[in-house]
Scaffold this active site. Structure first.
Site, mmCIF file in Angstrom:
data_model
loop_
_atom_site.group_PDB
_atom_site.id
_atom_site.type_symbol
_atom_site.label_atom_id
_atom_site.label_comp_id
_atom_site.label_asym_id
_atom_site.label_seq_id
_atom_site.Cartn_x
_atom_site.Cartn_y
_atom_site.Cartn_z
ATOM 1 N N ASP A 19 -8.217 -5.674 -6.307
ATOM 2 C CA ASP A 19 -8.128 -5.379 -4.883
ATOM 3 C C ASP A 19 -9.208 -4.856 -4.370
ATOM 4 O O ASP A 19 -9.767 -3.781 -4.477
ATOM 5 C CB ASP A 19 -6.631 -4.582 -4.917
ATOM 6 C CG ASP A 19 -6.074 -4.850 -3.492
ATOM 7 O OD1 ASP A 19 -5.974 -5.756 -2.876
ATOM 8 O OD2 ASP A 19 -5.312 -3.844 -2.835
ATOM 9 N N HIS A 62 -8.949 -0.348 8.380
ATOM 10 C CA HIS A 62 -8.133 0.338 7.468
ATOM 11 C C HIS A 62 -8.854 1.452 6.568
ATOM 12 O O HIS A 62 -8.028 2.305 6.473
ATOM 13 C CB HIS A 62 -7.412 -0.962 6.352
ATOM 14 C CG HIS A 62 -6.719 -0.375 5.284
ATOM 15 N ND1 HIS A 62 -5.476 0.169 5.269
ATOM 16 C CD2 HIS A 62 -6.997 -0.329 3.846
ATOM 17 C CE1 HIS A 62 -4.813 0.730 4.106
ATOM 18 N NE2 HIS A 62 -5.931 0.416 3.059
ATOM 19 N N ARG A 72 -8.398 12.296 4.459
ATOM 20 C CA ARG A 72 -9.809 13.410 4.889
ATOM 21 C C ARG A 72 -9.927 13.888 5.869
ATOM 22 O O ARG A 72 -11.256 13.673 6.311
ATOM 23 C CB ARG A 72 -10.886 12.786 4.009
ATOM 24 C CG ARG A 72 -10.811 12.385 2.627
ATOM 25 C CD ARG A 72 -12.045 11.633 1.847
ATOM 26 N NE ARG A 72 -12.592 10.485 2.866
ATOM 27 C CZ ARG A 72 -12.164 9.349 2.419
ATOM 28 N NH1 ARG A 72 -11.244 9.055 1.322
ATOM 29 N NH2 ARG A 72 -12.540 8.365 3.193
ATOM 30 N N GLU A 128 1.334 -3.144 1.789
ATOM 31 C CA GLU A 128 0.099 -3.341 2.309
ATOM 32 C C GLU A 128 -0.056 -5.024 2.691
ATOM 33 O O GLU A 128 0.136 -5.668 1.671
ATOM 34 C CB GLU A 128 -1.187 -3.089 1.299
ATOM 35 C CG GLU A 128 -0.954 -1.324 1.229
ATOM 36 C CD GLU A 128 -2.452 -1.043 0.548
ATOM 37 O OE1 GLU A 128 -3.031 -1.784 -0.392
ATOM 38 O OE2 GLU A 128 -2.724 0.383 0.714
ATOM 39 N N GLU A 158 -1.518 -8.172 2.828
ATOM 40 C CA GLU A 158 -2.877 -8.626 2.562
ATOM 41 C C GLU A 158 -2.884 -10.281 2.113
ATOM 42 O O GLU A 158 -1.867 -10.682 2.238
ATOM 43 C CB GLU A 158 -3.354 -8.008 1.147
ATOM 44 C CG GLU A 158 -3.412 -6.639 1.028
ATOM 45 C CD GLU A 158 -3.820 -5.892 -0.040
ATOM 46 O OE1 GLU A 158 -4.572 -6.780 -0.749
ATOM 47 O OE2 GLU A 158 -3.824 -4.722 -0.357
ATOM 48 N N ASP A 181 0.603 -5.439 -1.399
ATOM 49 C CA ASP A 181 0.374 -4.582 -2.588
ATOM 50 C C ASP A 181 1.254 -3.479 -2.314
ATOM 51 O O ASP A 181 0.669 -2.352 -1.707
ATOM 52 C CB ASP A 181 -0.949 -4.279 -2.422
ATOM 53 C CG ASP A 181 -1.776 -3.398 -3.442
ATOM 54 O OD1 ASP A 181 -1.061 -3.612 -4.659
ATOM 55 O OD2 ASP A 181 -2.511 -2.526 -3.169
ATOM 56 N N ARG A 218 2.592 6.247 -1.837
ATOM 57 C CA ARG A 218 1.442 7.054 -1.147
ATOM 58 C C ARG A 218 1.550 8.616 -1.461
ATOM 59 O O ARG A 218 0.594 9.084 -1.636
ATOM 60 C CB ARG A 218 1.747 7.126 0.386
ATOM 61 C CG ARG A 218 1.380 5.605 0.994
ATOM 62 C CD ARG A 218 0.268 4.964 0.757
ATOM 63 N NE ARG A 218 0.133 4.064 1.527
ATOM 64 C CZ ARG A 218 -0.886 2.911 1.401
ATOM 65 N NH1 ARG A 218 -1.929 3.274 0.592
ATOM 66 N NH2 ARG A 218 -0.734 1.712 2.163
ATOM 67 N N GLN A 227 -0.036 8.138 -5.137
ATOM 68 C CA GLN A 227 -1.201 8.042 -5.054
ATOM 69 C C GLN A 227 -2.008 9.211 -4.613
ATOM 70 O O GLN A 227 -3.349 9.294 -5.216
ATOM 71 C CB GLN A 227 -1.378 6.972 -3.760
ATOM 72 C CG GLN A 227 -3.031 6.472 -3.765
ATOM 73 C CD GLN A 227 -3.193 5.410 -2.625
ATOM 74 O OE1 GLN A 227 -2.176 4.934 -2.014
ATOM 75 N NE2 GLN A 227 -4.322 4.725 -2.225
ATOM 76 N N LYS A 256 0.273 1.955 -7.496
ATOM 77 C CA LYS A 256 -0.077 0.470 -7.228
ATOM 78 C C LYS A 256 0.639 -0.369 -8.252
ATOM 79 O O LYS A 256 1.103 -1.573 -8.091
ATOM 80 C CB LYS A 256 -1.337 0.259 -7.026
ATOM 81 C CG LYS A 256 -2.294 0.903 -6.033
ATOM 82 C CD LYS A 256 -1.957 0.478 -4.569
ATOM 83 C CE LYS A 256 -2.875 1.035 -3.704
ATOM 84 N NZ LYS A 256 -2.754 0.620 -2.214
ATOM 85 N N THR A 314 2.996 -6.162 -7.322
ATOM 86 C CA THR A 314 2.370 -6.668 -6.293
ATOM 87 C C THR A 314 2.959 -8.137 -6.009
ATOM 88 O O THR A 314 3.140 -8.779 -6.938
ATOM 89 C CB THR A 314 0.827 -6.794 -6.712
ATOM 90 O OG1 THR A 314 0.362 -5.666 -6.751
ATOM 91 C CG2 THR A 314 0.121 -7.534 -5.691
ATOM 92 N N GLU A 365 -0.576 3.790 7.872
ATOM 93 C CA GLU A 365 -1.063 3.718 9.254
ATOM 94 C C GLU A 365 -0.426 3.620 10.163
ATOM 95 O O GLU A 365 -0.429 4.148 11.490
ATOM 96 C CB GLU A 365 -2.203 2.540 9.255
ATOM 97 C CG GLU A 365 -3.512 2.497 8.127
ATOM 98 C CD GLU A 365 -3.744 1.249 8.117
ATOM 99 O OE1 GLU A 365 -4.982 0.947 8.558
ATOM 100 O OE2 GLU A 365 -3.682 0.353 7.214
#
Lengths: 442, 442
Positions: A149, A156, A165, A222, A224, A256, A260, A263, A276, A280, A391
């Site tokens: 991936d 993104h 961060r 996600e 994709e 995907d 969170r 993660q 993850k 998928t 997001e």
């Protein structure tokens, strides 16, 4: 054909129509104008019916061609080596391993067999191989070798950097040099319709320091696409970027699923793992790059210019409009339609598949027929084009209004439905549907 | 048997001998006392000869049993379902999928057939299936589904933390809670003897900020073992830690070749990728946990206690002594023996395989027959027990003396040879050899 290469959008298009994608082409099989699967598409998948074991199939309109049966009738003699064996397999891997020349010859044969110009004899051969799509169950299109991936959307990566961060630079220093990616779990790539059990894992609650093993409270999507590959050169040999096209068969939609909270706690220093690896999902029909060729466009400019091994002599961006829709259990109970939560497009991705293939093999790593290259979450610059809930809701700070409910992350019973479509000069190439519903944690 | 369970080291051992590992057991096949493959071992692999295609085999002394041929003779009727098909396959996956009860019954049958107590009739059946090991080429023991590499040595993680993050805490906060791991590339796992081409990749030179695409100058080894699995429950179901043994077939030696300069630039934020994916070598004989049972020992204590899903009711540490030796081209020219650079032991690893299996499935991820769980670099507390050159030379600061040469990282033509052995009460269970030689960058 040359006049069709110039679209009404002028210079937008890089790719051109050919004989198999010609907008004027029609099939003798009835195809609804809104179908994802006109004769210009010819996507491949693995089908199963009450009467037959899994084998390869091809979609045309609302029907499916049983390729094993068509091969049995000799339709691919001299075109696809060992076609009877190849298409009676419960996976496309053997076909994918045959390489681009065979892919092309097969496409041209199928186009001829299904065209209104096909002979009566050809129709007589094909007609008994047609099955109504509603009678067919779709399986995984291939056995996935390795699943990589990527992280190819600059928007993104920037959003995730800002969220995770907040005090540092949004984009890490390597981002504009490296098509960043990592290996995911191939064994849990599942076809559309597979129930997604809410995963449990180690989570550190806000303000805490010790983890607990609990069901994720931040279950995300996600949005994709995934590239399905043919076979590359032997180990030790890098793929030159201008040869990457020869290894790339086509695309599927890919979701995907991501946890969170799991993660955030696990990902240092070796990257995402259990957040993850639980599932998928991919769409079952693989749309070839040949079918997508007319939708090839210029991609974003790259600054700084990437290293020479990542410089392609042409663009490999595609104008593919992608949506994700969400339906809650309450909406389903009330027969309300699902609500669009993502509207994005593959064309804006910073890194394209040829760069990813050149990079993934730059160290001599080999590629097998049936490897899967996920694009990474496809986010655009507009908030509506963000491809994940982390997001869209800015990690839960800004809940989404869904009907008269709200969502930060997915709740049990929620259904996510992704679609992708290419449109040009009246040709519509679609990917079918990629759907998954969340089951409660076990 | 009970008196043998108490070894001369007293309480050191947790595991016990059984009828198939009894130190008194002897084979009618001649076995050298220093052999890795006495009748107590019975490791499985995939063999190929001039006269036959790849199929499953079993090592005994300096000979190999052709299991396809032995199955053909009916030796596994009623014991291994579809034994003729299973053992004539060019991979162990079908056998691995049969599960622990079949693994055990097969082991007991092979032990009986090869024992000095075997009937004349049994010997007559087995004898034509024996091949001299020197006439046999070893292939990959199985098709690897997913390859996970863990990070289970606390000493290794601490050393890497000190080297790579000198100003921060050596150990990240999650280390003592999570058996940290990530997915590696299954398609580039190769058998012993495969040449390792020096990989090229993006590297930022010391003091620079922009990368160049160059051959790695920091090519390293990682001294590991790999667990080869059977099949787990369907997706969505976690494996309980006390059931993990049923999924674990056995171990191979594993060398996770690594390019440290590529790794340093690429690994944020998604983990190692091209710095590892060019090649991972494994030894061709899979040694079953049944053979290793007498060598099971108490592992290190864990503080803080892990979460309940990671608490096993018994220890799954094994006393397996592992060495890595290095031979330079100059040493080979002069017929000098290779030099030992690593002497370590699996027993000290912070996380054991049952914890890794419970963790890897804690989110419902499935496990397939033929998945590979790398332990991560096996480093002990003594510098001689460091399992990688980055630790042994402290990232090149302290070169190793090798004969009258020095090494920081591997040079072209260098050969690395790993061995592993278990010793107890005169029984010697070995893993054969894992060897790889560095070819120049292409």
């Amino acid at each position: 054909m040359s006049e069709r290469a110039i679209s009404r959008e002028g210079e937008r298009w890089v790719g051109a129509f050919d004989a198999t994608t010609d907008p004027a082409l029609r099939s003798w099989v009835d195809v609804d104008p809104g179908s994802d699967f006109p004769i210009q598409n010819l996507p491949l998948g693995v089908i199963e019916t009450d009467r037959s074991t899994a084998r390869c199939g091809l979609a045309i309109g609302a029907q499916v061609v049983d390729l094993a049966r068509l091969a049995e009738a000799g339709a691919f003699d001299g075109i696809v080596p060992h076609a009877r064996v190849v298409f009676s397999a419960p996976a496309l891997n053997a076909f994918l391993a045959l390489g681009r020349h065979v892919w092309r010859a097969f496409r041209e044969r199928m186009s001829a067999l299904l065209s209104v110009h096909a002979s009566a004899e050809a129709r007589t051969i094909v007609a008994p191989c047609l099955l109504p799509m509603r009678d067919v169950a779709m399986r995984m299109p291939c056995t996935i070798g390795d699943y990589i991936d990527f992280y190819a959307s600059l928007e993104h990566a920037t959003n995730l950097g800002r969220i995770l961060r907040p005090s540092g630079d949004a984009l890490l220093p390597n981002y504009r040099h490296i098509p960043v990616g990592y290996h995911g779990r191939a064994g849990t790539v599942v076809p559309s319709g597979t129930a997604i059990v809410r995963p449990s894992g180690q989570v550190v609650q806000a303000g805490g320091s010790a983890p607990a093993y609990v069901p994720t409270q931040m279950l995300d999507i996600e949005t994709e696409m995934g590239l399905v590959t043919g076979a590359g050169p032997p180990m030790g040999t890098a793929v030159r970027i201008d040869d990457a096209r020869d290894l790339a068969y086509g695309y599927v939609l890919l979701n995907d699923w991501s946890a969170r909270d799991i993660q955030a706690w696990e990902y240092q220093p070796l990257g995402p793992f259990l957040s993850k690896s639980f599932a998928t999902s991919i769409s079952p029909w693989v749309v070839s790059l040949d079918a997508l060729e007319p939708f090839r466009v210029a991609g974003p400019s790259q600054e700084p210019a990437p290293l020479p091994y990542l410089r392609a002599s042409q663009s490999w961006a595609y104008d593919i409009a992608i949506t994700a829709r969400l339906a809650t259990p309450r909406m389903r109970t009330r027969n309300q339609p699902s609500q669009t939560i993502v509207e994005t497009n593959l064309r804006g991705m910073y890194w394209h598949f040829a760069q990813q293939l050149a990079h993934a093999t730059a160290n001599g790593a080999s590629v097998r027929a049936g490897d899967l290259f996920g694009t990474g979450t496809i986010s655009g610059s507009e908030p509506r084009a963000y491809g994940s809930l982390i997001e869209l809701t800015w990690r839960g700070r800004d809940p989404l209004a869904i009907g008269d409910e709200t969502r930060t992350f997915l709740e049990d019973g929620d259904t996510v439905d992704m679609r992708a479509v290419c449109l040009r000069d009246g040709v519509r190439i679609g990917f079918g549907e990629l759907v998954g519903t969340i089951s409660p944690a076990r």
